[in-house]
Design a protein around this motif. Structure first.
Motif, mmCIF file in Angstrom:
data_model
loop_
_atom_site.group_PDB
_atom_site.id
_atom_site.type_symbol
_atom_site.label_atom_id
_atom_site.label_comp_id
_atom_site.label_asym_id
_atom_site.label_seq_id
_atom_site.Cartn_x
_atom_site.Cartn_y
_atom_site.Cartn_z
ATOM 1 N N ALA A 92 0.832 -1.208 0.000
ATOM 2 C CA ALA A 92 0.000 0.000 0.000
ATOM 3 C C ALA A 92 0.870 1.262 0.000
ATOM 4 O O ALA A 92 0.595 2.223 -0.722
ATOM 5 N N GLN A 129 2.422 1.739 -3.397
ATOM 6 C CA GLN A 129 1.401 2.116 -4.398
ATOM 7 C C GLN A 129 1.086 3.606 -4.303
ATOM 8 O O GLN A 129 0.791 4.238 -5.304
ATOM 9 N N LEU A 130 1.154 4.151 -3.071
ATOM 10 C CA LEU A 130 0.857 5.562 -2.872
ATOM 11 C C LEU A 130 2.012 6.470 -3.246
ATOM 12 O O LEU A 130 1.829 7.641 -3.498
ATOM 13 N N SER A 131 3.227 5.937 -3.268
ATOM 14 C CA SER A 131 4.404 6.761 -3.556
ATOM 15 C C SER A 131 4.541 7.057 -5.014
ATOM 16 O O SER A 131 4.256 6.409 -5.891
#
Length: 131
Positions: free
Chosen positions: A126, A129-131
């Protein structure tokens, strides 16, 4: 990691100069690998003697989380008894054997063993994926 005698008494190198009996350092087992005393020259008597000998050796050692720990204690016992005709047991191959041949005690044991790893991997995925 601990090793049980042929009578089912678990021995665990749980801390400096201390090998516990039926009281493991990190709680009750969640996973086990059933060893076969028929794979030991001398059968149950030699099996138990090797566990006793390894335990006496480790009662005189300082616990080291990375180099000389409960896995090393079990490896010494297996090497002493020549389990499965081998004398090269170590932390790495014990980890592999537990992963491949080990069985969970129950569904609860399975989740106690693997849920933290699954949660950590999910958080890492997660995060990336956000970076």
């Amino acid at each position: 990691m601990g090793i049980a005698t042929s009578r089912g008494i678990i021995r665990d190198f749980a801390g400096p100069y201390f090998v516990s009996e039926d009281n493991m350092g990190f709680g009750w087992p969640t996973r086990y690998w059933l060893l076969d005393v028929l794979k030991v020259p001398g059968k149950a008597e030699a099996y138990d003697a090797a566990i006793d000998e390894a335990s006496e050796v480790y009662k005189g050692r300082v616990h080291n989380l990375f180099c000389d720990n409960c896995h090393s204690h079990v490896a010494l016992a297996l090497n002493t008894m020549r389990y499965d005709g081998k004398t090269n047991w170590n932390m790495i191959n014990l980890c592999f054997y537990m992963l491949v041949k080990g069985r969970s005690i129950s569904w609860c044991g399975f989740f106690k063993q693997w849920l933290p790893t699954i949660i950590f991997a999910g958080l890492l995925l997660a995060f990336f994926q956000l970076s």
